[in-house]
Design a protein around this motif. Structure first.
Motif, mmCIF file in Angstrom:
data_model
loop_
_atom_site.group_PDB
_atom_site.id
_atom_site.type_symbol
_atom_site.label_atom_id
_atom_site.label_comp_id
_atom_site.label_asym_id
_atom_site.label_seq_id
_atom_site.Cartn_x
_atom_site.Cartn_y
_atom_site.Cartn_z
ATOM 1 N N VAL A 384 0.864 -1.194 0.000
ATOM 2 C CA VAL A 384 0.000 0.000 0.000
ATOM 3 C C VAL A 384 0.894 1.235 0.000
ATOM 4 O O VAL A 384 1.848 1.320 0.783
ATOM 5 N N LYS A 385 0.593 2.172 -0.890
ATOM 6 C CA LYS A 385 1.391 3.397 -0.962
ATOM 7 C C LYS A 385 0.494 4.627 -0.828
ATOM 8 O O LYS A 385 -0.662 4.614 -1.251
ATOM 9 N N THR A 386 1.050 5.671 -0.254
ATOM 10 C CA THR A 386 0.339 6.936 -0.100
ATOM 11 C C THR A 386 0.497 7.750 -1.383
ATOM 12 O O THR A 386 1.613 7.907 -1.885
ATOM 13 N N VAL A 387 -0.599 8.267 -1.905
ATOM 14 C CA VAL A 387 -0.537 9.089 -3.118
ATOM 15 C C VAL A 387 -0.815 10.563 -2.822
ATOM 16 O O VAL A 387 -0.432 11.433 -3.603
ATOM 17 N N ILE A 388 -1.482 10.846 -1.715
ATOM 18 C CA ILE A 388 -1.703 12.230 -1.280
ATOM 19 C C ILE A 388 -1.386 12.311 0.210
ATOM 20 O O ILE A 388 -1.914 11.536 1.008
ATOM 21 N N GLN A 389 -0.516 13.242 0.571
ATOM 22 C CA GLN A 389 -0.179 13.414 1.983
ATOM 23 C C GLN A 389 -0.991 14.558 2.573
ATOM 24 O O GLN A 389 -1.062 15.640 1.996
ATOM 25 N N TYR A 405 -9.980 -5.077 -1.333
ATOM 26 C CA TYR A 405 -10.939 -5.095 -2.430
ATOM 27 C C TYR A 405 -10.339 -4.431 -3.661
ATOM 28 O O TYR A 405 -9.824 -3.314 -3.590
ATOM 29 N N LYS A 406 -10.412 -5.175 -4.770
ATOM 30 C CA LYS A 406 -10.188 -4.492 -6.032
ATOM 31 C C LYS A 406 -11.401 -3.613 -6.264
ATOM 32 O O LYS A 406 -12.539 -4.102 -6.233
ATOM 33 N N ALA A 407 -11.165 -2.335 -6.473
ATOM 34 C CA ALA A 407 -12.300 -1.410 -6.501
ATOM 35 C C ALA A 407 -11.964 -0.187 -7.325
ATOM 36 O O ALA A 407 -10.811 0.043 -7.723
ATOM 37 N N LYS A 408 -12.968 0.611 -7.565
ATOM 38 C CA LYS A 408 -12.831 1.901 -8.216
ATOM 39 C C LYS A 408 -13.408 2.969 -7.303
ATOM 40 O O LYS A 408 -14.414 2.740 -6.631
ATOM 41 N N ALA A 409 -12.781 4.118 -7.297
ATOM 42 C CA ALA A 409 -13.272 5.212 -6.454
ATOM 43 C C ALA A 409 -14.418 5.923 -7.155
ATOM 44 O O ALA A 409 -14.466 6.002 -8.389
ATOM 45 N N ASP A 410 -15.324 6.424 -6.379
ATOM 46 C CA ASP A 410 -16.393 7.276 -6.893
ATOM 47 C C ASP A 410 -15.769 8.512 -7.544
ATOM 48 O O ASP A 410 -14.701 8.982 -7.131
ATOM 49 N N ASN A 411 -16.448 9.055 -8.549
ATOM 50 C CA ASN A 411 -15.910 10.237 -9.252
ATOM 51 C C ASN A 411 -15.694 11.436 -8.340
ATOM 52 O O ASN A 411 -14.877 12.307 -8.620
ATOM 53 N N THR A 412 -16.438 11.503 -7.245
ATOM 54 C CA THR A 412 -16.337 12.637 -6.315
ATOM 55 C C THR A 412 -15.447 12.319 -5.109
ATOM 56 O O THR A 412 -15.357 13.110 -4.185
ATOM 57 N N SER A 413 -14.830 11.133 -5.129
ATOM 58 C CA SER A 413 -13.993 10.727 -3.996
ATOM 59 C C SER A 413 -12.547 11.169 -4.196
ATOM 60 O O SER A 413 -12.046 11.210 -5.322
ATOM 61 N N LEU A 414 -11.877 11.452 -3.100
ATOM 62 C CA LEU A 414 -10.451 11.780 -3.107
ATOM 63 C C LEU A 414 -9.701 10.567 -2.571
ATOM 64 O O LEU A 414 -9.904 10.146 -1.429
ATOM 65 N N VAL A 415 -8.831 9.990 -3.384
ATOM 66 C CA VAL A 415 -8.069 8.799 -2.994
ATOM 67 C C VAL A 415 -6.732 9.231 -2.415
ATOM 68 O O VAL A 415 -5.971 9.968 -3.058
ATOM 69 N N LEU A 416 -6.431 8.748 -1.205
ATOM 70 C CA LEU A 416 -5.196 9.136 -0.529
ATOM 71 C C LEU A 416 -4.161 8.020 -0.484
ATOM 72 O O LEU A 416 -2.971 8.304 -0.371
ATOM 73 N N ALA A 417 -4.581 6.747 -0.537
ATOM 74 C CA ALA A 417 -3.650 5.619 -0.542
ATOM 75 C C ALA A 417 -4.226 4.532 -1.443
ATOM 76 O O ALA A 417 -5.438 4.333 -1.501
ATOM 77 N N VAL A 418 -3.330 3.840 -2.151
ATOM 78 C CA VAL A 418 -3.767 2.820 -3.109
ATOM 79 C C VAL A 418 -2.938 1.563 -2.948
ATOM 80 O O VAL A 418 -1.826 1.581 -2.398
ATOM 81 N N ALA A 419 -3.486 0.443 -3.476
ATOM 82 C CA ALA A 419 -2.748 -0.812 -3.526
ATOM 83 C C ALA A 419 -1.810 -0.799 -4.723
ATOM 84 O O ALA A 419 -2.080 -0.172 -5.747
ATOM 85 N N ASN A 420 -0.728 -1.516 -4.585
ATOM 86 C CA ASN A 420 0.240 -1.612 -5.687
ATOM 87 C C ASN A 420 -0.195 -2.686 -6.687
ATOM 88 O O ASN A 420 0.532 -3.652 -6.947
ATOM 89 N N ASP A 421 -1.395 -2.553 -7.226
ATOM 90 C CA ASP A 421 -1.839 -3.463 -8.274
ATOM 91 C C ASP A 421 -1.974 -2.693 -9.581
ATOM 92 O O ASP A 421 -1.726 -1.482 -9.634
#
Length: 584
Positions: A384-389, A405-421
């Motif tokens: 897991v890596k941080t993309v927004i601090q 979960y393999k997933a997609k963020a909602d269009n209005t969501s702000l993603v701060l950390a993601v899986a390395n997939d």
């Protein structure tokens, strides 16, 4: 004899005609003045180089409120010296943390009026930078940047910020300026609060003794917790920590006994957030790691509810103030009552944050829009890596998770950390939902290394404070001299009245109301409280005997313009005379 008498008569007639012919005389004088002007004549003149301008650099820092005699402080003495040594046009600069020009090129009477209104500020001292400003003022007044005037620096010379005053004195004198240091310091014993540490659980205030060993009594007051007396024995030149639990609202700690400097005898501390944050954790498999992380600082109360039994979302406690945050973690969705999700949605719409954590049945639950991602399938293992601090992800290493979960963020969501997939599935995401916030936390705590890392409690406490709008508590407790700036005009209530603007200088101890929250300002300066300190300069004159003496210098004065003016006046007189005589 007859020939001699005739020659004498002719000479007399010539001089009489010369003297009585005014027109000729005027022409001769005008030509003489013009001819002399072409030689560019110069003479040397002696003058008082300090008589035209006086720039007062006045120390108004916290130490200047030290009492030197009954009813008289160092600042009172400094103002008297300044008033008695004003010459020419007067400018006044206050040597605060940031030097402040309060008067420029005014009369001595106006300067005395301004001096009478000055009071000590609860800031550090920046004499060197104030002297730089004074030098620039004098340079602008002289011809070809040659200064004419005196810079009079009056202080106890316990300087704490900026350039070295002695170095600046040498620089200014090398530019031809007259700089006088007047020291009005006098050693006095003092006890004062000099520093502090504060967090949401514990506060430590440091009390220093500038003098002989003594026992002091302190009064600790809090608007919600009441008051108590504390007694401490202070060693000579010793620092004593005073530690107590951080309380909500405003706390005041004060010395019961006065001393030479009273401004550091009391301090205010602010904790504008609630004393306890109330969290509802809905779960059928309690996560002790998460509960421990949330309650580690002692400022949070977690209510664990196992569906179908869930407390009233709106009341949340005996006080009936409701829950501050709701967490949905490892819930058996088959046990959720039909009305529970509806109540949660209403609470979120009205501003209550809602956190959903990873569970394998997540894609089987209808959250009715209360989810920041669209879950697909459970996947095995990923880093897991941080993309927004931000305030809750910075300095946090999420490590790895065995399930997510393999997933997609909602269009209005702000993603701060993601899986390395390959699709960078969101692990931490946040979404605004009307007045509330929705957070997705996709780590499987029971099967990840993150729960055992130092970053785990940092993450949960940072997230908790972010969701309920709590800033770092230190942001509400300031040192004297701090300057706050804002993007737009603000209405600010200060200890000296209401101010409006995009900038405020916190130079007075007390309580400030900004955006409805209470901020405190205290001097918190070990050097400013040191009333025993010797002046940090060698060439300062004693305040009791100082007099601004004349400094005589010679300067070359060109007579060219004077001669041209004289010639112009003569020519004008000639024209008037010819007109009066009737020649035209």
């Amino acid at each position: 004899f007859l020939m001699h008498e005739k020659g004498t008569r002719q000479k007399s007639t010539f001089f009489q005609r010369f003297i009585t012919n005014l027109l000729f005389l005027l022409q001769l004088l005008a030509l003489g003045a013009l001819a002399f002007a072409t030689t560019l004549p110069i003479i040397s003149m002696t003058y008082d180089s300090t008589g035209e301008h006086t720039v007062i650099v006045l120390d108004v820092s916290n130490s200047m409120n030290t009492e030197v005699s009954a009813g008289q402080t160092r600042l009172d003495k400094a103002k008297n010296i300044a008033e008695n040594n004003l010459k020419g046009q007067v400018s006044i600069i206050l040597a605060e943390t940031v030097p402040l020009l309060v008067l420029e090129d005014e009369s001595t009477s106006q300067a005395k009026s301004v001096l009478a209104q000055l009071t000590p500020k609860h800031t550090s001292t920046n004499i060197g930078d104030a002297m730089i400003l004074a030098g620039d003022l004098l340079s602008a007044k002289g011809d070809n940047n040659k200064a004419s005037g005196r810079i009079l620096v009056i202080s106890d010379f316990v300087w704490t910020d900026g350039a070295d005053p002695e170095v600046m004195k040498q620089v200014l004198e090398a530019r031809g300026m007259v700089v006088d240091f007047v020291n009005i310091g006098k050693a006095k014993e003092n006890v004062g609060f000099v520093d502090f540490k504060i967090d949401t659980t514990e506060t430590t205030v440091f009390l220093k003794n500038y003098g002989r060993e003594k026992t002091v009594s302190l009064l600790l007051k809090n608007e919600m917790e009441g008051q108590k007396t504390i007694t401490r024995t202070l060693l000579e030149e010793g620092i004593e920590p005073i530690t107590f639990p951080t309380m909500g609202g405003i706390t005041r700690l004060e010395l019961k006994d006065d001393d030479a400097l009273t401004d550091d005898n009391a301090v205010y501390l602010s904790n504008p957030k609630k004393t306890k944050i109330r969290i509802l954790m809905m779960t059928n498999k309690p996560n002790k790691f998460m509960v421990n992380a949330l309650t580690a600082l002692g400022d949070t109360e977690v209510t664990v509810a196992e569906p179908p039994i869930v407390p009233d979302i709106d009341s949340g406690s005996e006080e009936g103030e409701g829950f501050d945050i709701i967490i949905y973690s490892e819930v058996d969705h088959k046990k959720i009552l039909p009305g529970t999700m509806k109540e949660i949605k209403q609470a979120v719409e009205q501003g209550t944050p809602f956190i959903v954590t990873f569970q394998e049945s997540l894609n089987q639950i209808d959250f009715d829009g209360l989810l920041a991602i669209s879950p697909d399938i459970v996947h095995e293992g990923a880093g897991v890596k941080t993309v927004i601090q931000n305030q809750f992800t910075k300095d946090v290493d999420f490590g790895t998770t065995e399930k997510y979960y393999k997933a997609k963020a909602d269009n209005t969501s702000l993603v701060l950390a993601v899986a390395n997939d390959e699709q960078e599935s969101p692990i931490v995401a946040i979404k605004q939902f009307k007045d509330g916030k929705i957070v997705y936390y996709g780590m499987d705590d029971l099967k990840s290394s993150f729960k055992n890392s130092p970053g785990y409690p940092i993450f949960w406490n940072g997230l908790k404070n972010f969701l309920i709008g709590v800033d770092d508590i230190t942001n509400f407790n300031h040192r004297g001299g701090t300057v706050l700036t804002f993007e737009m005009d603000k209405h600010i209530e200060t200890p000296y009245g209401v101010v409006q603007g995009k900038r405020v200088v916190l130079d007075t101890n007390g309580i400030y109301l900004i955006d409805g929250k209470q901020h405190t300002v205290n001097t918190w300066n070990e050097k400013e409280s040191n009333t025993l300190a010797e002046a940090a300069v060698n060439e300062a004159k004693k305040g009791d005997t100082y007099r601004a003496e004349e400094v005589l210098r010679e300067r070359e004065v060109s007579l060219e313009m004077i001669l041209l003016i004289i010639a112009s006046v003569i020519i004008a007189a000639e024209l008037l005379y010819t007109k009066f005589r009737g020649d035209f």
